[in-house]
Motif scaffolding. Structure first.
Motif, PDB file in Angstrom:
ATOM      1  N   ASP A  67       0.807  -1.215   0.000  1.00  0.00           N
ATOM      2  CA  ASP A  67       0.000   0.000   0.000  1.00  0.00           C
ATOM      3  C   ASP A  67       0.844   1.270   0.000  1.00  0.00           C
ATOM      4  N   PHE A  68       2.160   1.123  -0.039  1.00  0.00           N
ATOM      5  CA  PHE A  68       3.073   2.257   0.031  1.00  0.00           C
ATOM      6  C   PHE A  68       3.845   2.406  -1.275  1.00  0.00           C
ATOM      7  N   LYS A  69       4.329   3.627  -1.510  1.00  0.00           N
ATOM      8  CA  LYS A  69       5.214   3.885  -2.643  1.00  0.00           C
ATOM      9  C   LYS A  69       6.644   3.908  -2.104  1.00  0.00           C
ATOM     10  N   PRO A  70       7.536   3.082  -2.637  1.00  0.00           N
ATOM     11  CA  PRO A  70       8.927   3.103  -2.169  1.00  0.00           C
ATOM     12  C   PRO A  70       9.599   4.435  -2.484  1.00  0.00           C
ATOM     13  N   LEU A  71      10.413   4.906  -1.566  1.00  0.00           N
ATOM     14  CA  LEU A  71      11.197   6.117  -1.766  1.00  0.00           C
ATOM     15  C   LEU A  71      12.661   5.733  -1.857  1.00  0.00           C
ATOM     16  N   SER A  72      13.431   6.519  -2.576  1.00  0.00           N
ATOM     17  CA  SER A  72      14.857   6.223  -2.673  1.00  0.00           C
ATOM     18  C   SER A  72      15.536   6.555  -1.349  1.00  0.00           C
ATOM     19  N   MET A  73      16.580   5.823  -1.073  1.00  0.00           N
ATOM     20  CA  MET A  73      17.353   6.030   0.153  1.00  0.00           C
ATOM     21  C   MET A  73      18.373   7.132  -0.121  1.00  0.00           C
ATOM     22  N   VAL A  74      18.514   8.039   0.820  1.00  0.00           N
ATOM     23  CA  VAL A  74      19.480   9.123   0.691  1.00  0.00           C
ATOM     24  C   VAL A  74      20.803   8.689   1.303  1.00  0.00           C
TER      25      VAL A  74
END
Length: 174
Positions: free
Chosen positions: A129-136
């Motif tokens: 149910d989530f959108k993955p975000l890039s890791m900083v």
């Protein structure tokens, strides 16, 4: 006729066990427990925790780190209780224990009787149910992944194993 009393701890443990059983049966590792700590949103793998319970009495211990709250006797077993937000450096003030506060007990597989004080539960969540975000580049040590929900709130996946293995976590003396 006597009313039967609800054992809240047994009920919560039963729910957690059923959720872990369902996750194991489906072969899916996408279910997480949503929690709030220090104003942040986190996701915790169900396999990393054994129980979620209302905050029990905590006996303070002198000369320890400010994030170490003390010891708690839970059904005859002593647990070291850590203020999760303070340990992670999110907050410099002690967490305020309210009716919504909970104690997450880490799973027995880690061979350590430890509990984390959190502000509240956000319920069971699915990573689907989530959108993955890039890791900083400067991601904190305890974050395994980052996600965004449909209200654009950021959630971080806590890596409980990395927290427990951190040298500072095992050295509570001030």
């Amino acid at each position: 006729m006597a009313k039967s009393r609800l054992n809240l701890q047994a009920y919560q443990q039963s729910i957690l066990e059923r959720l872990q059983h369902v996750t194991a049966d489906t072969g899916s590792d996408s279910s997480r427990l949503g929690i709030h700590a220090g104003g942040q949103r986190y996701l915790v793998a169900l396999r990393d925790i054994s129980e979620v319970l209302p905050v029990p009495e905590i006996q303070p211990v002198p000369l320890v780190q400010p994030w170490f709250l003390g010891m708690s006797n839970i059904r005859g077993n002593l647990y070291a209780v850590t203020d999760l937000a303070r340990f992670l450096g999110i907050s410099h003030q002690p967490s305020v224990i309210t009716a919504e506060s909970r104690l997450l007990l880490v799973h027995d597989d880690f061979d350590i009787n430890a509990g984390f004080l959190i502000d509240s539960l956000a319920g069971l969540r699915s990573l689907e149910d989530f959108k993955p975000l890039s890791m900083v580049a400067d991601v904190p040590f305890h974050v395994a992944a980052r996600y965004e929900d449909d209200q654009h709130h950021q959630w971080e996946v806590l890596d409980i194993a990395l927290i427990l293995e951190k040298k500072e976590f095992l050295q509570v003396a001030a």
